[in-house]
Design an enzyme around this catalytic site. Structure first.
Site, short mmCIF file in Angstrom:
data_model
loop_
_atom_site.label_atom_id
_atom_site.label_comp_id
_atom_site.label_asym_id
_atom_site.label_seq_id
_atom_site.Cartn_x
_atom_site.Cartn_y
_atom_site.Cartn_z
N LYS A 171 0.83 -1.29 -0.11
CA LYS A 171 -0.38 -0.09 -0.21
C LYS A 171 0.95 1.13 -0.33
O LYS A 171 1.51 1.82 1.44
CB LYS A 171 -1.20 0.10 1.59
N GLU A 246 9.78 2.42 10.94
CA GLU A 246 11.23 3.93 10.56
C GLU A 246 9.80 5.17 10.56
O GLU A 246 8.93 4.85 9.92
CB GLU A 246 11.28 3.69 9.08
N CYS A 280 13.42 11.80 6.78
CA CYS A 280 13.15 11.39 7.89
C CYS A 280 14.84 11.50 8.34
O CYS A 280 14.71 12.13 9.46
CB CYS A 280 13.18 10.06 8.15
N GLU A 379 9.49 17.12 15.18
CA GLU A 379 9.80 16.99 13.29
C GLU A 379 8.45 17.94 12.41
O GLU A 379 7.56 17.35 12.83
CB GLU A 379 9.66 15.17 12.79
P1 ADP Z 1 2.52 11.36 6.62
O1 ADP Z 1 1.86 12.52 7.89
O2 ADP Z 1 3.53 11.40 5.71
O3 ADP Z 1 1.38 11.31 5.48
P2 ADP Z 1 1.25 8.87 6.89
O4 ADP Z 1 2.13 7.46 8.83
O5 ADP Z 1 0.08 9.41 7.96
O6 ADP Z 1 2.28 9.87 7.46
O7 ADP Z 1 1.37 7.99 6.31
C1 ADP Z 1 2.39 6.43 5.93
C2 ADP Z 1 1.20 5.82 5.03
O8 ADP Z 1 0.73 5.43 6.54
C3 ADP Z 1 0.64 6.08 3.70
O9 ADP Z 1 0.17 5.47 3.33
C4 ADP Z 1 -0.62 6.30 4.32
O10 ADP Z 1 -1.62 5.79 4.38
C5 ADP Z 1 -0.94 4.49 5.84
N1 ADP Z 1 -1.62 4.94 6.99
C6 ADP Z 1 -2.25 6.24 7.24
N2 ADP Z 1 -3.38 6.31 8.22
C7 ADP Z 1 -3.32 4.11 8.43
C8 ADP Z 1 -4.05 3.74 9.44
N3 ADP Z 1 -4.90 3.45 10.51
N4 ADP Z 1 -3.42 2.05 9.12
C9 ADP Z 1 -2.42 1.79 8.29
N5 ADP Z 1 -1.60 2.61 7.49
C10 ADP Z 1 -2.06 4.14 7.76
#
Ligand code: ADP
Length: 477
Positions: A171, A246, A280, A379
């Site tokens: 994903k 990470e 990062c 951050e």
């Molecule tokens: P950022 O703020 O850098 O977008 P996120 O942690 O929101 O960081 O996103 C990193 C990845 O995690 C993306 O692929 C996002 O779609 C996914 N993501 C966000 N929410 C969830 C969740 N509840 N469960 C699993 N994956 C998630």
């Protein structure tokens, strides 16, 4: 417009789509990409589970050939894929082509690793018994990636997952599905059997969450925010699943009185502002000793004056736009927070307009910051950097380590004594001497400590620690 679909059980599927917008020109739609559902995710997990027994027993030559083909095609298409990357993420075209080359090299590396899988044979402490130590693949690996390295991070997770015999549900981040779709298409055409690699683009709260909730996902590798990382951890513990995280960084770059000023300024400008500060491993805390402080700030400010912020595709651009409106708001909110906390805005801080409508922000430098301010502890993930003045090396080291994070740390010095001491005593997972805190090799371990990372290192041969499970077998001779 064509819809780039999800790949589930070897078929391209999906009719609902989301627009992929260019942050350098918000009028430009890079493409329409499928928006996967919970049902799609469940189908992908089922396909990966069904494909696992055969793929885990596939020969190492088959894995080598497919990974090598993928690496070769990515390299042959580096300019085209680099342009796609620059358009969807906003890093400059040279940076984007560099990242694409790196993705190719990662596939080439793991194509080689596939041929070097080995175990150990050791004598038992009991007579007439032999002991074999081998590595088994984990099973179905869930891969969840962020938007800031749209091709390299998917590559450094997909390549080892497949190399060691796992199947994958992947994903990518919502903002950058293009490069992910392209590498999945390349691997699919390279001959991966059905269901070995499944792509489900879509929302984190839908697709990502469905992966976290599935007992059939045996390992999850995640790169992203601290908040989501914690959700991955909690859900994984519930399913007794192996996971690797990470997350953030608040990387320090120490500049000592004895530093070569040109080296220090180049490293700081690169660390803080290249890729729009959206790495990062970016350095957002410049910890500078008193004797060089004013000269360093003057030289860095002069350098920032020469950096061109513009459309990522334009020749001569040094810094592209911020990735989207939400991140831009985070950046400008932190600039406001820094002002209110009493740091001095020494450069930038303003939004800028360019020929094409995009999320353009000046590189922003605060001075007179303290390490206790929010701008020094949290951050930001943008081109916003603080200078913290310190007394001497000991003060600098203590300040560098005084952070909840521990991904990368840099020092600019001509002293062997201080460089050696810093390498030994930094609490970060990666240490850079006279180099930017960002910019790492693809064949050695990558990862951090404290709040930055959890679980085994990524990349290089250390990747095996996460993507395999060790088995110890005893045989009576
Ligand atoms: P950022 O703020 O850098 O977008 P996120 O942690 O929101 O960081 O996103 C990193 C990845 O995690 C993306 O692929 C996002 O779609 C996914 N993501 C966000 N929410 C969830 C969740 N509840 N469960 C699993 N994956 C998630």
């Amino acid at each position: 417009m064509t819809i780039y679909q999800n790949l589930i059980a070897g078929e391209w599927v999906g009719s609902d789509a989301t627009k992929n917008i260019n942050p350098s020109n918000t009028n430009e739609v890079v493409g329409l990409y499928a928006d996967g559902s919970t049902e799609d995710t469940k189908n992908a997990i089922a396909a990966a589970k069904a494909a696992f027994p055969a793929w885990s027993r596939s020969g190492i030559w088959e894995r080598h050939v497919i990974l090598k083909k993928a690496g070769d095609e990515i390299m042959a298409r580096k300019d085209e894929l680099g342009a796609l990357l620059a358009r969807e993420e906003g890093k400059t075209l040279p940076e984007a082509i560099g990242e694409t080359i790196r993705a190719s090299q990662i596939f080439e590396f793991f194509a080689g690793e596939a041929l070097r899988l080995a175990g150990e044979v050791v004598p038992s402490v009991r007579p007439n018994i032999g002991v074999e130590i081998t590595r088994d693949p984990l099973g179905v690996i869930g891969i969840i990636t962020p938007w800031n390295f749209p091709i390299a991070i998917p590559a450094w997770k997909i390549a080892p997952a497949l190399c060691y015999g796992n199947t994958v549900v992947f994903k990518p981040a919502e903002l950058v599905p293009g490069c992910s779709w392209a590498i999945v298409d390349i691997l699919h055409r390279a001959g991966l059997p059905k269901g070995v690699l499944n792509l489900v683009m879509g929302k984190g709260s839908v697709v990502g969450q469905a992966m976290l909730d599935s007992p059939d996902v045996t390992g999850i590798t995640f790169t992203g925010s601290t908040g989501t990382g914690r959700r991955v951890a909690a859900a994984s513990i519930e399913h007794n699943r192996k996971f690797q995280l990470e997350m953030g960084g608040k990387n320090p770059m120490v500049v000592l009185d004895d530093a070569d000023l040109t080296v220090a300024v180049e490293a700081a400008a690169n660390s803080g502002f290249f890729s729009t500060g959206q790495r990062c491993t970016a350095s957002s805390r410049l910890i500078v000793t008193e004797g060089i402080h004013d000269r360093f700030v003057a030289a860095l400010t002069e350098k920032l004056n020469t950096l061109v912020v513009d459309n990522a595709m334009k020749p001569g651009t040094h810094i592209g736009p911020v990735v989207d409106e939400k991140q831009l708001k985070t950046d400008t909110d932190y600039i406001e927070i820094g002002r209110k906390e009493g740091a001095k805005l020494a450069f930038g801080g303003e939004l800028i307009t360019r020929e094409t409508p995009g999320f353009y922000l000046q590189p922003t430098l605060f001075t007179e910051a303290t390490n206790q301010m929010r701008i020094s502890r949290e951050e930001i993930f943008g081109p916003v950097v603080s200078v913290i003045r310190v007394k001497d090396y000991d003060d600098a080291l203590a300040t560098a380590n005084d952070t909840p994070f521990g991904l990368s740390a840099g020092i600019a010095t001509t002293s062997l004594k201080h460089a050696t001491h810093f390498k030994r005593n930094s609490e970060a997972g990666m240490v850079m001497v006279n180099l930017p805190t960002a910019g790492v090799d693809f064949h050695v371990p990558f990862g951090g400590r404290k709040g930055s990372s959890y679980g085994p290192r990524e990349q290089g041969k250390y990747a095996a620690e996460f993507y395999t499970s060790v088995k110890t077998a005893y045989t009576l001779a």
